[in-house]
Design a protein around this motif. Sequence first.
Motif, PDB file in Angstrom:
ATOM      1  N   GLY A   1       0.807  -1.208   0.000  1.00  0.00           N
ATOM      2  CA  GLY A   1       0.000   0.000   0.000  1.00  0.00           C
ATOM      3  C   GLY A   1       0.845   1.264   0.000  1.00  0.00           C
ATOM      4  N   ALA A   2       2.076   1.174  -0.502  1.00  0.00           N
ATOM      5  CA  ALA A   2       2.986   2.326  -0.529  1.00  0.00           C
ATOM      6  C   ALA A   2       2.733   3.144  -1.792  1.00  0.00           C
ATOM      7  N   VAL A   3       1.618   3.857  -1.798  1.00  0.00           N
ATOM      8  CA  VAL A   3       1.166   4.534  -3.015  1.00  0.00           C
ATOM      9  C   VAL A   3       2.078   5.696  -3.374  1.00  0.00           C
ATOM     10  N   ASP A   4       2.721   6.321  -2.387  1.00  0.00           N
ATOM     11  CA  ASP A   4       3.583   7.460  -2.705  1.00  0.00           C
ATOM     12  C   ASP A   4       4.738   7.043  -3.610  1.00  0.00           C
ATOM     13  N   ILE A   5       5.430   5.955  -3.262  1.00  0.00           N
ATOM     14  CA  ILE A   5       6.524   5.475  -4.112  1.00  0.00           C
ATOM     15  C   ILE A   5       5.965   4.970  -5.439  1.00  0.00           C
ATOM     16  N   LEU A   6       4.867   4.247  -5.366  1.00  0.00           N
ATOM     17  CA  LEU A   6       4.264   3.648  -6.549  1.00  0.00           C
ATOM     18  C   LEU A   6       3.929   4.701  -7.595  1.00  0.00           C
ATOM     19  N   GLU A   7       3.234   5.745  -7.198  1.00  0.00           N
ATOM     20  CA  GLU A   7       2.785   6.733  -8.180  1.00  0.00           C
ATOM     21  C   GLU A   7       3.970   7.468  -8.802  1.00  0.00           C
ATOM     22  N   ASN A   8       4.961   7.763  -8.000  1.00  0.00           N
ATOM     23  CA  ASN A   8       6.149   8.438  -8.514  1.00  0.00           C
ATOM     24  C   ASN A   8       6.893   7.544  -9.503  1.00  0.00           C
ATOM     25  N   TYR A   9       6.950   6.255  -9.207  1.00  0.00           N
ATOM     26  CA  TYR A   9       7.626   5.297 -10.089  1.00  0.00           C
ATOM     27  C   TYR A   9       6.877   5.147 -11.411  1.00  0.00           C
TER      28      TYR A   9
ATOM     29  N   TYR B   1      -7.032   1.392 -13.541  1.00  0.00           N
ATOM     30  CA  TYR B   1      -7.938   0.772 -12.576  1.00  0.00           C
ATOM     31  C   TYR B   1      -7.896   1.421 -11.192  1.00  0.00           C
ATOM     32  N   ASP B   2      -6.748   1.939 -10.807  1.00  0.00           N
ATOM     33  CA  ASP B   2      -6.473   2.292  -9.412  1.00  0.00           C
ATOM     34  C   ASP B   2      -7.064   3.657  -9.059  1.00  0.00           C
ATOM     35  N   GLN B   3      -8.078   3.669  -8.226  1.00  0.00           N
ATOM     36  CA  GLN B   3      -8.761   4.901  -7.853  1.00  0.00           C
ATOM     37  C   GLN B   3      -7.998   5.704  -6.787  1.00  0.00           C
ATOM     38  N   ARG B   4      -6.937   5.138  -6.213  1.00  0.00           N
ATOM     39  CA  ARG B   4      -6.152   5.868  -5.212  1.00  0.00           C
ATOM     40  C   ARG B   4      -5.277   6.933  -5.841  1.00  0.00           C
ATOM     41  N   LEU B   5      -4.913   6.764  -7.099  1.00  0.00           N
ATOM     42  CA  LEU B   5      -3.889   7.597  -7.710  1.00  0.00           C
ATOM     43  C   LEU B   5      -4.369   9.025  -7.908  1.00  0.00           C
ATOM     44  N   LEU B   6      -3.482   9.969  -7.641  1.00  0.00           N
ATOM     45  CA  LEU B   6      -3.804  11.374  -7.893  1.00  0.00           C
ATOM     46  C   LEU B   6      -3.911  11.642  -9.388  1.00  0.00           C
TER      47      LEU B   6
ATOM     48  N   HIS C   1      14.057  -8.085 -24.448  1.00  0.00           N
ATOM     49  CA  HIS C   1      12.692  -7.834 -24.885  1.00  0.00           C
ATOM     50  C   HIS C   1      11.639  -7.980 -23.798  1.00  0.00           C
ATOM     51  N   ASP C   2      12.013  -8.499 -22.650  1.00  0.00           N
ATOM     52  CA  ASP C   2      11.031  -8.540 -21.564  1.00  0.00           C
ATOM     53  C   ASP C   2      10.677  -7.142 -21.070  1.00  0.00           C
ATOM     54  N   VAL C   3      11.490  -6.139 -21.397  1.00  0.00           N
ATOM     55  CA  VAL C   3      11.251  -4.789 -20.877  1.00  0.00           C
ATOM     56  C   VAL C   3       9.899  -4.242 -21.313  1.00  0.00           C
ATOM     57  N   TYR C   4       9.398  -4.693 -22.465  1.00  0.00           N
ATOM     58  CA  TYR C   4       8.121  -4.146 -22.946  1.00  0.00           C
ATOM     59  C   TYR C   4       6.970  -4.599 -22.054  1.00  0.00           C
ATOM     60  N   GLY C   5       7.019  -5.848 -21.628  1.00  0.00           N
ATOM     61  CA  GLY C   5       6.031  -6.291 -20.652  1.00  0.00           C
ATOM     62  C   GLY C   5       6.231  -5.638 -19.300  1.00  0.00           C
ATOM     63  N   GLN C   6       7.496  -5.432 -18.922  1.00  0.00           N
ATOM     64  CA  GLN C   6       7.793  -4.824 -17.629  1.00  0.00           C
ATOM     65  C   GLN C   6       7.277  -3.388 -17.549  1.00  0.00           C
ATOM     66  N   ILE C   7       7.154  -2.728 -18.685  1.00  0.00           N
ATOM     67  CA  ILE C   7       6.586  -1.375 -18.704  1.00  0.00           C
ATOM     68  C   ILE C   7       5.061  -1.425 -18.729  1.00  0.00           C
ATOM     69  N   VAL C   8       4.505  -2.291 -19.557  1.00  0.00           N
ATOM     70  CA  VAL C   8       3.049  -2.336 -19.710  1.00  0.00           C
ATOM     71  C   VAL C   8       2.371  -2.809 -18.426  1.00  0.00           C
ATOM     72  N   LEU C   9       2.869  -3.865 -17.814  1.00  0.00           N
ATOM     73  CA  LEU C   9       2.179  -4.453 -16.662  1.00  0.00           C
ATOM     74  C   LEU C   9       2.003  -3.463 -15.512  1.00  0.00           C
ATOM     75  N   PRO C  10       3.030  -2.710 -15.112  1.00  0.00           N
ATOM     76  CA  PRO C  10       2.792  -1.726 -14.053  1.00  0.00           C
ATOM     77  C   PRO C  10       1.865  -0.589 -14.478  1.00  0.00           C
ATOM     78  N   LEU C  11       2.033  -0.112 -15.727  1.00  0.00           N
ATOM     79  CA  LEU C  11       1.298   1.077 -16.125  1.00  0.00           C
ATOM     80  C   LEU C  11      -0.185   0.837 -16.370  1.00  0.00           C
ATOM     81  N   VAL C  12      -0.592  -0.387 -16.683  1.00  0.00           N
ATOM     82  CA  VAL C  12      -2.036  -0.623 -16.851  1.00  0.00           C
ATOM     83  C   VAL C  12      -2.766  -0.455 -15.523  1.00  0.00           C
ATOM     84  N   GLN C  13      -2.021  -0.540 -14.423  1.00  0.00           N
ATOM     85  CA  GLN C  13      -2.666  -0.339 -13.124  1.00  0.00           C
ATOM     86  C   GLN C  13      -3.325   1.031 -13.028  1.00  0.00           C
ATOM     87  N   SER C  14      -2.732   2.018 -13.689  1.00  0.00           N
ATOM     88  CA  SER C  14      -3.255   3.386 -13.582  1.00  0.00           C
ATOM     89  C   SER C  14      -4.654   3.520 -14.183  1.00  0.00           C
TER      90      SER C  14
END
Length: 594
Positions: free
Chosen positions: A279-287, A359-364, A344-357
């Motif tokens: 639940g560390a949203v501050d680090i998460l959103e900045n990342y 769905y996630d209603q916590r994000l500013l 080439h795994d980097v493309y999934g590594q970028i997409v998987l975290p960013l799709v969270q935005s």
Amino acid sequence: MTPNLDLAPIGNCAVSALVDRRGRFVWACAPRVDGDPVFSALMDGNDPDHGFWDVDLEGCVDVQQAYVRNTPVLRTVMTAADGASLELLDFAPRHPKHSRTYRPLAFGRVLRPLSGAPRVTVRLRPSADWGARRAETTSGSNHVRYLCTDVTFRLTTDCPVSHVLNERTFRLEKPLAFFFGPDEGYDQDVGPGVQAALDRTIGYWREWVRKLYLPLDWQEAVIRAAITLKLCAYEETGAIVAALTTSVPEFPESGRNWDYRYCWIRDAYYVVRALNRLGAVDILENYLGYLRNLVDASAGGHVQPVYGVGLEAEIDERIVESVEGYRGMRPVRVGNQAREHLQHDVYGQIVLPLVQSFYDQRLLRPGTIDDFRALEKVGDRAYEMHDQVDAGLWEFRTIARVHTYSSVMCWAACDRLAKAAEHLGLADRAGHWRARAATIRERIEKEAFLEDEGRFAASFGNRELDASLLQMTDLGFLDPMDPRQVATFDAIERDLKKGPYLFRYVEPDDFGEPETAFNFCTFWFIEALHLNGRDAEAREIFEQMLSRRTHAGLLSEDISLNDHELWGNYPQTYSLVGIINCAILLSRSWTDVR
């Protein structure tokens, strides 16, 4: 004193330092984590002339050290043979000030007598030119200026300045404060000022920790890993580095000495998963903001495996000769050649975290349709590269194959884009990405599957194993009970597990055969045991991993099988994430205490 990794990090998300068991600063870089070392003793042999900051107690016979509860503030207590004792509190200021977070490029130290009449020597010897020499000094009535390579530091103190300059042994009869920071005037009384910063820093971290989600079990381990993960963040841009050090070898005299003070895209999915569980949203959103900037910069083209904390693409690798290396083991590298690799795994590594935005209603700053369109360009690249050779997750320097893990990550990118499109009401795009994911799946199942053994191989058309195949379940490609995954898991357990630890792979690579286990892979194995219903075994191995932590509660990248010594860069983000994820997966439920 022979260097080791039993070190305690302090920091404030702008600057960090590693402090040894005797309260000696042995590693810190400035003006950023990837900068020139101001304290370089960790990389300069057994008895360096400079590159450290210590407080030596005359006749010292005992040293006790621990963090102030739920903070990265370090308390060291030294006791002399005659019973005289002192307390040393080390920290990097971080607290609210003028409606923002105050996190200067600075360290604070508070030195207090506890009993008797301790006699001490303060030795402050910063480095310059990558440890080649001591920093030049000038001084005033209550300060000393140190001209380091890329930054000038000023020590402001209520200790007699001549005691510091001359390294004079003196009687400690009252508390003393030291502020080692920017070359500017200190606009308040240094003693009360540093003490106030210390109190506010302790308050900040305790307030931050109390907002985390913690499991019922192993809370101390999770708290320490979470705090240190935050210390590995460069808050100005949102980057999270792989480790705070460079060139600690993976095992003795291996030549596997890498600079990990950069942001690896391969870490992204696992870091975000841990941050979500905390639940560390501050680090998460900045990342996530850091990753969005990389999406814009790539414009649908090549994405490097690794970038600088300021989003720099140019982090060319070079070798420095000015320090001896960890325990005299060269080379010492600055920069990382991996930035030139195809991974080439980097493309999934970028997409998987960013799709969270999406769905996630916590994000500013929730994800937008424009964000989705930009992310689709990364998905296009994933589809294009899913069956092309690369250096793989482990960044082989001379081995190029179509690595199964890279292809599965490309599949995951397309799969998650399909789900995000459906969530956003973009039915046509959802169908487009589902079709692409199906095509990649078919290719993986055809090219990486070994019919005679009923398992997957680590690369297309070959038979080798590597631990990343355990992630086919975590990424949703296979159910853990799928016979193909069961057979793959069994083969990994048979061939890669040595004692309680897991190797990444056992085949010789560019530098020969690996000799140490990779800690993050052991955590993957623990997770896989859990998914296979073998929780008792998972908990047993997890407890063993926790027992191998340093006194600061942390792990490096690798561990020796024979003596369990830690090797590789430290503290390792992958290992921190492994502690967090496994503890939360394996813990008893909070309902068990009703």
